[in-house]
Design a protein around this motif. Sequence first.
Motif, short mmCIF file in Angstrom:
data_model
loop_
_atom_site.label_atom_id
_atom_site.label_comp_id
_atom_site.label_asym_id
_atom_site.label_seq_id
_atom_site.Cartn_x
_atom_site.Cartn_y
_atom_site.Cartn_z
N CYS A 26 -26.71 -10.45 -24.04
CA CYS A 26 -28.18 -10.40 -24.01
C CYS A 26 -28.71 -10.42 -22.58
CB CYS A 26 -28.78 -11.53 -24.83
SG CYS A 26 -28.26 -13.17 -24.31
N CYS A 27 -27.89 -10.83 -21.62
CA CYS A 27 -28.30 -10.81 -20.21
C CYS A 27 -27.91 -9.49 -19.53
CB CYS A 27 -27.66 -11.97 -19.45
SG CYS A 27 -27.84 -13.58 -20.23
N ARG A 28 -27.00 -8.76 -20.17
CA ARG A 28 -26.49 -7.51 -19.56
C ARG A 28 -27.19 -6.27 -20.08
NH1 ARG A 28 -21.51 -10.23 -19.69
NH2 ARG A 28 -20.89 -10.74 -17.56
N ILE A 56 -37.15 -10.21 -11.46
CA ILE A 56 -35.78 -10.69 -11.73
C ILE A 56 -34.83 -9.59 -12.19
CG2 ILE A 56 -34.40 -12.13 -13.32
CD1 ILE A 56 -36.46 -14.26 -13.12
N PHE A 57 -35.25 -8.79 -13.15
CA PHE A 57 -34.31 -7.88 -13.80
C PHE A 57 -34.20 -6.54 -13.07
CE2 PHE A 57 -35.78 -10.86 -17.05
CZ PHE A 57 -34.56 -11.42 -17.40
N LYS A 58 -33.01 -5.98 -13.13
CA LYS A 58 -32.74 -4.70 -12.45
C LYS A 58 -32.55 -3.61 -13.50
CE LYS A 58 -32.59 -6.96 -8.62
NZ LYS A 58 -33.90 -7.14 -8.03
N TYR A 97 -30.57 -5.22 -16.57
CA TYR A 97 -29.55 -6.26 -16.55
C TYR A 97 -30.01 -7.35 -15.61
CZ TYR A 97 -28.16 -4.24 -12.08
OH TYR A 97 -28.18 -3.78 -10.78
N CYS A 98 -29.41 -8.50 -15.76
CA CYS A 98 -29.82 -9.62 -14.92
C CYS A 98 -28.77 -9.87 -13.85
CB CYS A 98 -30.01 -10.88 -15.76
SG CYS A 98 -30.57 -12.26 -14.75
N PRO A 99 -29.17 -9.86 -12.58
CA PRO A 99 -28.21 -10.10 -11.49
C PRO A 99 -27.83 -11.57 -11.36
CG PRO A 99 -30.42 -9.76 -10.61
CD PRO A 99 -30.53 -9.58 -12.09
N ASN A 100 -28.45 -12.42 -12.17
CA ASN A 100 -28.15 -13.85 -12.08
C ASN A 100 -27.02 -14.30 -12.99
OD1 ASN A 100 -30.33 -14.70 -10.21
ND2 ASN A 100 -31.61 -13.87 -11.84
N LEU A 101 -26.44 -13.34 -13.69
CA LEU A 101 -25.33 -13.68 -14.58
C LEU A 101 -24.02 -13.55 -13.81
CD1 LEU A 101 -24.79 -14.32 -17.64
CD2 LEU A 101 -24.17 -11.91 -17.85
N THR A 102 -23.20 -14.59 -13.87
CA THR A 102 -21.91 -14.54 -13.16
C THR A 102 -20.90 -13.76 -14.01
OG1 THR A 102 -21.08 -16.56 -14.17
CG2 THR A 102 -22.36 -16.81 -12.14
N PHE A 106 -22.13 -17.27 -16.70
CA PHE A 106 -23.01 -18.41 -16.45
C PHE A 106 -24.29 -17.90 -15.78
CE2 PHE A 106 -19.14 -20.79 -17.11
CZ PHE A 106 -19.60 -21.91 -17.79
N CYS A 107 -25.36 -18.62 -16.06
CA CYS A 107 -26.65 -18.26 -15.47
C CYS A 107 -26.82 -19.03 -14.17
CB CYS A 107 -27.76 -18.61 -16.45
SG CYS A 107 -29.40 -18.38 -15.75
N LEU A 108 -27.03 -18.28 -13.07
CA LEU A 108 -27.16 -18.93 -11.77
C LEU A 108 -28.49 -19.66 -11.60
CD1 LEU A 108 -25.68 -16.15 -9.45
CD2 LEU A 108 -24.65 -18.38 -9.99
N ILE A 109 -29.46 -19.31 -12.46
CA ILE A 109 -30.78 -19.95 -12.32
C ILE A 109 -31.18 -20.63 -13.63
CG2 ILE A 109 -31.58 -18.40 -10.49
CD1 ILE A 109 -33.16 -16.86 -12.71
N TYR A 110 -30.19 -21.21 -14.29
CA TYR A 110 -30.42 -21.74 -15.64
C TYR A 110 -31.64 -22.67 -15.71
CZ TYR A 110 -29.52 -23.51 -20.30
OH TYR A 110 -29.65 -23.83 -21.63
N THR A 112 -34.26 -22.75 -13.94
CA THR A 112 -35.55 -22.09 -13.67
C THR A 112 -35.61 -20.71 -14.30
OG1 THR A 112 -34.66 -21.26 -11.59
CG2 THR A 112 -35.92 -23.32 -11.50
N ARG A 113 -34.76 -20.44 -15.27
CA ARG A 113 -34.74 -19.12 -15.90
C ARG A 113 -36.12 -18.82 -16.52
NH1 ARG A 113 -33.13 -22.92 -18.97
NH2 ARG A 113 -32.98 -22.90 -21.23
N PRO A 114 -36.45 -17.54 -16.61
CA PRO A 114 -37.80 -17.19 -17.09
C PRO A 114 -37.99 -17.51 -18.58
CG PRO A 114 -36.50 -15.22 -16.72
CD PRO A 114 -35.68 -16.36 -16.22
N ASP A 115 -39.26 -17.52 -18.97
CA ASP A 115 -39.60 -17.88 -20.36
C ASP A 115 -38.94 -16.95 -21.37
OD1 ASP A 115 -41.06 -20.01 -19.61
OD2 ASP A 115 -43.02 -19.02 -19.81
N CYS A 116 -38.80 -15.66 -21.02
CA CYS A 116 -38.22 -14.74 -22.00
C CYS A 116 -36.78 -15.15 -22.33
CB CYS A 116 -38.30 -13.29 -21.52
SG CYS A 116 -37.49 -12.97 -19.95
N CYS A 117 -36.09 -15.77 -21.38
CA CYS A 117 -34.73 -16.25 -21.64
C CYS A 117 -34.77 -17.55 -22.45
CB CYS A 117 -33.99 -16.50 -20.34
SG CYS A 117 -33.93 -15.06 -19.27
N ARG A 118 -35.73 -18.42 -22.13
CA ARG A 118 -35.84 -19.70 -22.85
C ARG A 118 -36.17 -19.47 -24.32
NH1 ARG A 118 -36.47 -24.06 -19.25
NH2 ARG A 118 -36.50 -23.30 -17.13
S1 SF4 Z 1 -31.96 -15.54 -15.98
FE1 SF4 Z 1 -30.09 -16.45 -16.80
S2 SF4 Z 1 -30.41 -16.54 -19.02
FE2 SF4 Z 1 -31.92 -15.11 -18.18
S3 SF4 Z 1 -31.01 -13.07 -18.38
FE3 SF4 Z 1 -30.50 -13.88 -16.32
S4 SF4 Z 1 -28.51 -14.86 -16.54
FE4 SF4 Z 1 -29.34 -14.59 -18.61
#
Ligand code: SF4
Length: 197
Positions: A26-28, A56-58, A97-102, A106-110, A112-118
């Motif tokens: 879902c993050c990719r 955030i998203f690319k 895709y999200c560049p914050n996913l390792t 793992f989420c690098l900004i867990y 402070t992740r945006p509302d759409c992720c929460r």
């Molecule tokens: S911010 Fe974190 S939870 Fe949201 S899409 Fe990126 S990696 Fe996934």
Amino acid sequence: MDIVISDGDESFSDKPQHLCKMCGKCCRAISTLYSYEELIELASQGQEEARVFVEIFKRYNSVEEAKAAVPDHVENIINNLRKNNPDLDESKLTFYYCPNLTDDNFCLIYQTRPDCCRRLPHNGWSLLAPDCGFKGWQFQQRERVKASVRKLKEYLAELELLPEDKMLAGRDKTAGEMKKLIKDKIKPWEKYGADYW
Ligand code: SF4
Ligand code: SF4
């Protein structure tokens, strides 16, 4: 009867997070109802969620690139969009895709992740990856909402038998006012088929 059905925006704390398999799908591969250009426009108008999203998203360069990254999830999204729009031109879709996913998901900004992720999964009808761990939870959510809507409809049918201006016992409302309240509660679920529940 108590009118307790939510409007579809379940609170994050209600979700059993242990169900997430941390597959990262879902993050990719993320799609939105709006085109990229519309998101930019909304962001420039001060719409906070759009601003955060484009920040955030690319973008993938093409749908093919997104398919190569997460084939089943992207195909699933496209197939679902096609149900409402058989003439869908998938080359016009934008995936992100999200560049914050390792690499190990793992989420690098867990924190402070945006509302759409929460919010994910937003409700029982959120479009998730085919093997997402929340599938069973979603089924339960759908059945819960359907049962609530059916109860509301039963109450509505009882109210239809009363004069519009009849005051309801124990409530500061007329039958007409209560009918409107109930219809407003049901409305957000019509897009999921509430007319037929
Ligand atoms: S911010 Fe974190 S939870 Fe949201 S899409 Fe990126 S990696 Fe996934
Ligand atoms: S697709 Fe489902 S199981 Fe996979 S990371 Fe997202 S929420 Fe978790």
